[in-house]
Design a protein around this motif. Structure first.
Motif, PDB file in Angstrom:
ATOM      1  N   VAL A 219       0.859  -1.180   0.000  1.00 50.72           N
ATOM      2  CA  VAL A 219       0.000   0.000   0.000  1.00 50.72           C
ATOM      3  C   VAL A 219       0.894   1.228   0.000  1.00 50.72           C
ATOM      4  CG1 VAL A 219      -1.596   1.354   1.417  1.00 50.72           C
ATOM      5  CG2 VAL A 219      -1.982  -1.092   1.112  1.00 50.72           C
ATOM      6  N   GLU A 220       0.525   2.197  -0.810  1.00 49.31           N
ATOM      7  CA  GLU A 220       1.337   3.414  -0.918  1.00 49.31           C
ATOM      8  C   GLU A 220       1.100   4.323   0.281  1.00 49.31           C
ATOM      9  OE1 GLU A 220       0.966   7.192  -3.703  1.00 49.31           O
ATOM     10  OE2 GLU A 220       1.684   5.445  -4.849  1.00 49.31           O
ATOM     11  N   ARG A 221       2.198   4.712   0.950  1.00 44.92           N
ATOM     12  CA  ARG A 221       2.108   5.623   2.079  1.00 44.92           C
ATOM     13  C   ARG A 221       2.516   7.035   1.687  1.00 44.92           C
ATOM     14  NH1 ARG A 221       4.908   3.604   7.481  1.00 44.92           N
ATOM     15  NH2 ARG A 221       6.658   3.399   6.025  1.00 44.92           N
ATOM     16  N   GLY A 222       3.314   7.150   0.708  1.00 46.67           N
ATOM     17  CA  GLY A 222       3.784   8.433   0.201  1.00 46.67           C
ATOM     18  C   GLY A 222       4.575   8.173  -1.062  1.00 46.67           C
ATOM     19  N   LYS A 223       5.164   9.210  -1.618  1.00 46.14           N
ATOM     20  CA  LYS A 223       5.931   9.044  -2.848  1.00 46.14           C
ATOM     21  C   LYS A 223       7.111   8.112  -2.595  1.00 46.14           C
ATOM     22  CE  LYS A 223       8.117  11.574  -6.603  1.00 46.14           C
ATOM     23  NZ  LYS A 223       8.525  12.893  -7.139  1.00 46.14           N
ATOM     24  N   ASP A 224       7.155   7.037  -3.387  1.00 47.12           N
ATOM     25  CA  ASP A 224       8.207   6.032  -3.277  1.00 47.12           C
ATOM     26  C   ASP A 224       8.292   5.424  -1.874  1.00 47.12           C
ATOM     27  OD1 ASP A 224       8.971   6.474  -5.938  1.00 47.12           O
ATOM     28  OD2 ASP A 224      10.278   8.140  -5.347  1.00 47.12           O
ATOM     29  N   ASP A 225       7.181   5.403  -1.169  1.00 47.64           N
ATOM     30  CA  ASP A 225       7.125   4.831   0.181  1.00 47.64           C
ATOM     31  C   ASP A 225       5.952   3.862   0.248  1.00 47.64           C
ATOM     32  OD1 ASP A 225       7.375   4.222   2.825  1.00 47.64           O
ATOM     33  OD2 ASP A 225       6.645   6.150   3.578  1.00 47.64           O
ATOM     34  N   TYR A 226       6.258   2.573   0.427  1.00 45.70           N
ATOM     35  CA  TYR A 226       5.230   1.542   0.396  1.00 45.70           C
ATOM     36  C   TYR A 226       5.268   0.706   1.680  1.00 45.70           C
ATOM     37  CZ  TYR A 226       4.872   2.704  -4.529  1.00 45.70           C
ATOM     38  OH  TYR A 226       4.695   3.384  -5.718  1.00 45.70           O
ATOM     39  N   VAL A 227       4.087   0.250   2.080  1.00 48.86           N
ATOM     40  CA  VAL A 227       3.939  -0.544   3.290  1.00 48.86           C
ATOM     41  C   VAL A 227       3.474  -1.944   2.900  1.00 48.86           C
ATOM     42  CG1 VAL A 227       2.664  -0.800   5.441  1.00 48.86           C
ATOM     43  CG2 VAL A 227       3.391   1.466   4.695  1.00 48.86           C
ATOM     44  N   ASP A 228       4.161  -2.957   3.412  1.00 46.02           N
ATOM     45  CA  ASP A 228       3.767  -4.351   3.176  1.00 46.02           C
ATOM     46  C   ASP A 228       2.528  -4.663   4.014  1.00 46.02           C
ATOM     47  OD1 ASP A 228       3.674  -7.018   2.511  1.00 46.02           O
ATOM     48  OD2 ASP A 228       5.219  -7.608   3.942  1.00 46.02           O
ATOM     49  N   VAL A 229       1.470  -5.187   3.379  1.00 45.01           N
ATOM     50  CA  VAL A 229       0.221  -5.469   4.086  1.00 45.01           C
ATOM     51  C   VAL A 229      -0.311  -6.846   3.710  1.00 45.01           C
ATOM     52  CG1 VAL A 229      -0.425  -3.031   4.208  1.00 45.01           C
ATOM     53  CG2 VAL A 229      -1.220  -4.422   2.280  1.00 45.01           C
ATOM     54  N   VAL A 230      -1.201  -7.350   4.553  1.00 42.60           N
ATOM     55  CA  VAL A 230      -1.985  -8.548   4.243  1.00 42.60           C
ATOM     56  C   VAL A 230      -3.339  -8.063   3.744  1.00 42.60           C
ATOM     57  CG1 VAL A 230      -3.067 -10.631   5.150  1.00 42.60           C
ATOM     58  CG2 VAL A 230      -0.812  -9.941   5.969  1.00 42.60           C
ATOM     59  N   CYS A 231      -3.630  -8.360   2.484  1.00 43.52           N
ATOM     60  CA  CYS A 231      -4.868  -7.884   1.838  1.00 43.52           C
ATOM     61  C   CYS A 231      -5.754  -9.074   1.510  1.00 43.52           C
ATOM     62  CB  CYS A 231      -4.517  -7.117   0.564  1.00 43.52           C
ATOM     63  SG  CYS A 231      -5.954  -6.520  -0.356  1.00 43.52           S
ATOM     64  N   ASN A 232      -7.052  -8.924   1.777  1.00 41.35           N
ATOM     65  CA  ASN A 232      -7.996  -9.995   1.472  1.00 41.35           C
ATOM     66  C   ASN A 232      -9.095  -9.469   0.571  1.00 41.35           C
ATOM     67  OD1 ASN A 232      -9.071 -12.527   1.481  1.00 41.35           O
ATOM     68  ND2 ASN A 232      -9.782 -12.487   3.597  1.00 41.35           N
ATOM     69  N   GLU A 233      -9.612 -10.355  -0.275  1.00 39.10           N
ATOM     70  CA  GLU A 233     -10.724 -10.023  -1.182  1.00 39.10           C
ATOM     71  C   GLU A 233     -11.911 -10.891  -0.785  1.00 39.10           C
ATOM     72  OE1 GLU A 233      -9.220 -10.841  -5.048  1.00 39.10           O
ATOM     73  OE2 GLU A 233      -7.503  -9.487  -4.836  1.00 39.10           O
ATOM     74  N   THR A 234     -13.003 -10.255  -0.385  1.00 40.29           N
ATOM     75  CA  THR A 234     -14.135 -10.999   0.165  1.00 40.29           C
ATOM     76  C   THR A 234     -15.447 -10.377  -0.293  1.00 40.29           C
ATOM     77  OG1 THR A 234     -14.368  -9.654   2.160  1.00 40.29           O
ATOM     78  CG2 THR A 234     -12.734 -11.397   2.232  1.00 40.29           C
ATOM     79  N   ASN A 235     -16.534 -10.864   0.306  1.00 43.54           N
ATOM     80  CA  ASN A 235     -17.843 -10.235   0.123  1.00 43.54           C
ATOM     81  C   ASN A 235     -18.372  -9.793   1.489  1.00 43.54           C
ATOM     82  OD1 ASN A 235     -18.647 -12.569   1.383  1.00 43.54           O
ATOM     83  ND2 ASN A 235     -19.945 -13.306  -0.276  1.00 43.54           N
TER      84      ASN A 235
END
Length: 449
Positions: A113-129
């Protein structure tokens, strides 16, 4: 009260025996409590998984070949919508990128996930309903879950954890309405913030949740894809009916759409293959016990194997310490033979002497139990990464895992563990005492000391 005072006096007189007895009981309680906490986390209805007793998992399409070959792949969005979404035997059902029911977080869940310019955060992302929030009951600190209407309308919304809010926007910031940029997905708007769960519950541990309909590449004509399926059933009758329904569906699919099977794996020319949608289908507790005792995703664990496995654990944790304590108490009773004989000579009844021994050991067991409980809490919290890493998937424990209060301070855990130790310790005390008190007075008084 008199017996209690005598027990305290005995502790002062026989410091070595009392110390060994208390230490043995404390260690037995500590080890038992650690294992009890581990399995409580794995099996009990804890946050945000209060529906575990009704939750079932479908890890993917399973293909079995007549030559013994096997393979498994995840479901596609098409498979979820046609096979699971409207089943009359399912209460709630949701696709999930998490490897449902395996105790692991798959690499497919990790993104940035983008936190700022050229700054990214590793996350656990889920796709659900929307049903995902009925199966897993998160505490919403602000906002709401996304709705089924938003899922069907492919609206770019999301629910995120309070931990991710702090990482992205700062502590105490209201994230509702803010836009989040996720790698390889559309930008999404925050509609809800939930209290973070623990890495120890990987089926529900997540940083950000988005509608599964946002990812067009997960839709198509194929039935295999990236998802597992998590669902709840109302009762055992519905579970049996669901198994029969999916077994019938697999047979029909194999006849009407043989490409579902034949295009998935190649086990050799002319080898017949079978589609299986239900493998060891069971609710969360039994499923979890089977999963952790199988050698691979294709392993089959019988009820008898489970019983023998956990009986062995209980034997090592409870009976071995009890046998050791029984030997210590037996040696002590031999040394007290003359004392018991003299008291019987002056009219003391066996039941009176036996009660004294029981209360003395009850006092020692209680002290050891309290010390053992404190030791287990200190060990689990202070060394949680090292200890829990032996029982949980290490890929989810990059940092010290969150140990919720309900995981440690569940009264049933201590009561059950202490009751088991108490019964065994009392038996360890009563059996040698009863055997010694049955001896004739003369024999007891002549006992070598």
């Amino acid at each position: 009260m008199r017996y209690f005072r005598q027990a305290l006096a005995l502790m002062r007189e026989e410091k070595l025996f009392s110390g060994i007895y208390i230490a043995g009981t404390a260690l037995a309680i500590a080890f038992t409590m650690v294992m009890a906490v581990v399995y409580y986390i794995k099996l009990a209805p804890i946050y945000p998984e209060p529906n575990r007793a009704r939750t079932v998992y479908f890890e993917g399409l399973r293909i079995e070949a007549e030559n013994g070959g096997m393979g498994q792949m995840g479901f596609s969005a098409k498979a979820f919508e046609e096979w699971f979404k409207s089943s009359p035997n399912i209460e709630y059902a949701s696709p999930t990128l998490l490897a449902a029911g395996t105790g692991k977080v798959e690499g497919r869940c990790h993104t940035f996930v983008e936190r700022g310019k050229d700054d990214y955060v590793d996350v656990v992302c889920n796709e659900t309903n929307a049903d995902f929030f009925r199966i897993y009951e998160y505490d919403f600190l602000s906002g709401r879950p996304f709705t089924q209407k938003e899922v069907e309308g492919k609206e770019a919304v999301c629910v995120i954890s309070d931990a991710l809010v702090e990482r992205l926007f700062g502590k105490g910031v209201d994230a509702l309405g803010k836009t989040v940029t996720i790698e390889n997905r559309p930008d999404v708007r925050v509609v809800g913030v939930v209290r973070s769960g623990s890495q120890l519950t990987p089926d529900s541990y997540v940083d950000i949740i988005v509608p599964y309909t946002l990812v067009e590449t997960h839709f198509g004509n194929a039935y295999h894809g990236f998802y597992s399926i998590v669902a709840t059933v109302k009762d055992d009758a519905h579970l049996l009916a669901l198994k029969q329904q999916l077994d019938d569906l697999a047979a029909r699919m194999q006849q009407a759409h043989p490409e579902v099977v034949e295009s998935s794996f190649n086990f050799g020319e002319g080898v017949r293959m079978k589609l299986v949608l239900t493998q060891n289908l069971a609710t969360h507790p039994v499923h979890m016990l089977r999963s952790e005792n199988r050698d691979s995703v294709f392993g089959v664990v019988t009820g008898w194997q489970l019983l023998m496995h956990y009986a062995g654990i209980l034997f090592v944790l409870l009976f071995v310490p009890a046998l050791n304590l029984c030997g210590i108490v037996a040696g002590r009773m031999e040394r007290r033979s003359a004392e018991m004989a003299v008291r019987k000579t002056f009219g003391a009844r066996r039941s009176t002497l036996l009660n004294q021994v029981v209360i003395e050991n009850l006092v020692l067991t209680t002290i050891g139990g309290i010390i053992g409980l404190l030791l287990s809490w200190l060990a689990i919290y202070g060394l949680r990464r090292e200890i829990l890493g032996m029982f949980f998937d290490n890929s989810t424990l990059a940092t010290a895992p969150v140990v919720e209060g309900e995981m440690l301070f569940a009264p049933t855990l201590f009561i059950g563990s202490f009751a088991a130790i108490l019964v065994l310790n009392l038996l360890a005390a009563v059996v040698p005492a009863w055997w010694n008190l049955r001896k004739p007075i003369v024999e007891s008084m002549m006992e070598k000391r």
